[in-house]
Design an enzyme around this catalytic site. Structure first.
Site, short mmCIF file in Angstrom:
data_model
loop_
_atom_site.label_atom_id
_atom_site.label_comp_id
_atom_site.label_asym_id
_atom_site.label_seq_id
_atom_site.Cartn_x
_atom_site.Cartn_y
_atom_site.Cartn_z
N SER A 23 0.80 -1.19 0.03
CA SER A 23 -0.06 -0.18 -0.15
C SER A 23 0.78 1.26 -0.04
O SER A 23 0.41 2.54 -0.05
CB SER A 23 -0.76 -0.05 1.24
OG SER A 23 -0.28 -0.13 2.33
N HIS A 156 -41.97 19.33 -10.18
CA HIS A 156 -41.91 18.46 -11.24
C HIS A 156 -41.44 19.06 -12.30
O HIS A 156 -41.65 19.07 -13.72
CB HIS A 156 -43.53 17.92 -11.84
CG HIS A 156 -44.44 17.48 -10.48
ND1 HIS A 156 -44.15 16.24 -10.26
CD2 HIS A 156 -45.07 18.17 -9.58
CE1 HIS A 156 -45.12 15.62 -9.25
NE2 HIS A 156 -45.40 17.07 -8.66
N ASN A 285 -19.86 26.09 -22.99
CA ASN A 285 -20.43 24.92 -22.45
C ASN A 285 -20.38 25.02 -20.75
O ASN A 285 -19.05 25.33 -20.23
CB ASN A 285 -19.75 23.71 -22.75
CG ASN A 285 -20.29 23.44 -24.12
OD1 ASN A 285 -21.31 23.78 -24.68
ND2 ASN A 285 -19.53 22.75 -25.32
N GLU A 290 -21.26 20.51 -14.79
CA GLU A 290 -21.53 19.20 -15.32
C GLU A 290 -20.57 18.28 -14.88
O GLU A 290 -20.96 17.19 -14.35
CB GLU A 290 -21.38 18.81 -16.89
CG GLU A 290 -22.27 19.79 -17.61
CD GLU A 290 -22.21 19.80 -19.23
OE1 GLU A 290 -22.71 19.03 -19.95
OE2 GLU A 290 -21.25 20.64 -19.41
N TYR A 317 -8.47 -7.14 12.86
CA TYR A 317 -7.90 -6.49 11.75
C TYR A 317 -7.84 -7.71 10.56
O TYR A 317 -7.41 -8.75 10.84
CB TYR A 317 -6.34 -6.06 11.85
CG TYR A 317 -5.78 -5.34 10.57
CD1 TYR A 317 -5.96 -4.15 10.24
CD2 TYR A 317 -4.98 -6.29 9.86
CE1 TYR A 317 -5.53 -3.71 8.88
CE2 TYR A 317 -4.49 -5.93 8.73
CZ TYR A 317 -4.96 -4.63 7.99
OH TYR A 317 -4.32 -4.27 7.07
N1 ARG Z 1 -0.81 -1.34 5.33
C1 ARG Z 1 -1.96 -1.83 6.22
C2 ARG Z 1 -3.16 -1.18 5.98
O1 ARG Z 1 -3.18 -0.29 5.30
C3 ARG Z 1 -1.18 -1.75 7.58
C4 ARG Z 1 -1.68 -2.36 8.74
C5 ARG Z 1 -1.15 -4.02 8.27
N2 ARG Z 1 -1.32 -4.86 9.41
C6 ARG Z 1 -1.04 -6.22 8.96
N3 ARG Z 1 -1.12 -6.79 10.19
N4 ARG Z 1 -0.64 -6.80 8.07
O2 ARG Z 1 -4.18 -1.70 6.57
#
Ligand code: ARG
Length: 459
Positions: A23, A156, A285, A290, A317
């Protein structure tokens, strides 16, 4: 094998996994929150005797160094580091050595990401509130000039009753004020610190969650760790709140598009905020409203996306949750630019009051006033009055004349109880000003509404 969690593994992660799992390329947006969170955590660990003052100094200096590397663009974001938490911690450890390895004591990425992301969302709640207030101010400025400008009120999309343009704008001010209230309430409800919840169950280390909450500006600490590391309600709330706000923006945009057509001609957007056609030289336009209408769709998409991500997750989690961020980032950015450009478009548009007023001259906008007159002055039951008025309207259609301009003799023919004083009731401005009930369109009432919003905005 350069992963922080590689202890129990004997083979390296595939590069495909790295790419899929990471990420870091988008959560790096949270670097400020992450570094502030780490500094607060380290300060608390020091206060609790878990880290030494010297270690704290090294950590703080190191993190500040990482921060400046990020801000100068020197920092190397690596997919193989997975997320910003590990990327930053790894760089910190490379810079300061052993003290960096102690930072993660009594902490997990689960409470870390929950803290970073929650702080980002809380901050955005308030920033969007400020931007909404700036938009409202511009609307008030326009409304102030048009408390007497007649506008055909519609239901309407058909002519219904005469209103004034400021009254119409006050409807949008009401919506935006509710949007602000929702964002503020969400901010208040979610202002609790997740830090110290660790992976899911808390920690045996003698931490002080109140301390980190205080250092990070949270109101208090969350109640239950299991809930806190998996809760994403705060993100859903901002998505819903932005969606609702965008829905309001989209409705106003739809009106701006209609109003800038030749058929309506109620407003003209400024050249600065209009676009041309690549083939038709005469075109101007309304791309801004829009696109505002169109962008509402992607925000709804993010809301539905995250609701769906969350719906089947067991506690606590799960990696699914990593999918929470991009939709929120995108929606927040969309909201911010939308609010700004709508404000500018409104500020610079020309209101064609004359066209609004002329549009009131057709469609028998004061028909309800005739029915009300029959009830009030002639003691005729409303249903019967409605029928008599219908006949007057039919007569108007036949003569091709609006009820407000019809010769009194025709009205008298329809019902002889109608007196000549009716003509005053049928005048369009009178009709607008007759609606003096609370929240009504009469200029006196509209002025009160505007006053209410001005007071709210400290205008
Ligand atoms: N990159 C992860 C997220 O955004 C962070 C948490 C990850 N925790 C784990 N135990 N893999 O959710």
């Amino acid at each position: 094998m350069d992963k922080m969690w590689s202890g129990r593994f004997s083979a390296s992660a595939s590069t495909l996994l790295d790419k899929f799992n990471a990420s870091i390329m988008y959560d790096r947006k949270l670097y400020r929150e992450d570094i502030e969170g780490s500094i607060a955590h380290a300060a608390m660990l020091t206060q609790q005797g878990i880290l030494t003052n010297d270690e704290l100094t090294q950590i703080v200096d190191g993190l500040n160094q990482v921060k400046s590397e990020i801000e100068s663009g020197e920092f190397e974001w690596k997919i193989s580091d997975e997320d910003l938490h590990m990327g930053i911690e790894k760089r910190l450890t490379a810079l300061i050595g052993d003290a960096g390895k102690k930072l993660h004591t009594a902490r997990s990425r689960n409470d870390q990401v929950a803290t970073d992301f929650r702080r980002f969302v809380l901050r955005k709640n308030l920033e969007i509130v400020d931007a909404l207030k700036l938009l409202m101010r511009e609307i008030v400025v326009v409304a102030d000039k048009h408390t007497e400008t007649l506008l055909p009120g519609m239901t309407h999309l058909q002519h219904a009753q005469p209103t004034n343009f400021a009254f119409h704008l006050c409807a949008y001010l009401s919506m935006f004020k509710r949007d602000i209230a929702r964002l503020e309430e969400s901010h208040k409800r979610n202002n609790v610190s997740p830090l110290g919840c660790a992976a899911l169950a808390g920690t045996p280390h003698a931490i002080d969650r109140d301390k980190t909450a205080e250092l990070l500006g949270f109101e208090s600490v969350s109640i239950n760790c299991l809930d806190t590391v998996s809760d994403r309600d705060f993100a859903l709330e901002i998505l819903f709140n932005i969606s609702t706000m965008m829905m309001h923006i989209s409705r106003l945009s739809e009106e701006l598009v209609m109003w800038s057509s030749y058929e309506f001609g109620f407003v003209e957007l400024s050249d600065e905020y209009s676009t041309g056609s690549s083939i038709m030289p005469q075109k101007k336009n309304p791309d801004v409203p829009e696109l505002l209408r169109g962008k509402t769709g992607r925000v709804y998409g993010s809301l539905m996306g995250l609701l769906t991500v969350m719906k089947g997750l067991p506690l606590a989690y799960n990696k699914d949750t990593q999918e929470d961020k991009e939709g929120v980032f995108d929606s927040v950015e969309t909201a911010e630019i939308s609010l700004e450009i709508l404000k500018e478009a409104i500020k610079t548009m020309e209101v064609k009051a004359h066209n609004m007023e002329s549009a009131c001259a057709v469609g028998h906008l004061s028909a309800t006033d005739l029915a009300d007159y029959l009830v009030e002055k002639c003691d005729i039951p409303f249903r019967e009055a409605h029928f008599i008025t219908g006949r007057a309207v039919a007569k108007g259609e036949e003569l091709n004349v609006d009820l407000s301009k019809m010769d009194f003799k025709y009205l008298k023919e329809i019902d002889e109880r109608i007196g000549e004083d009716v003509m005053e009731f049928l005048g369009l401005r009178n009709s607008m000003n007759a609606r003096t009930s609370a929240g009504g369109t009469a200029t006196v009432r509209t002025l009160e509404q505007l006053e209410y919003f001005k007071k709210y905005l400290n205008f």
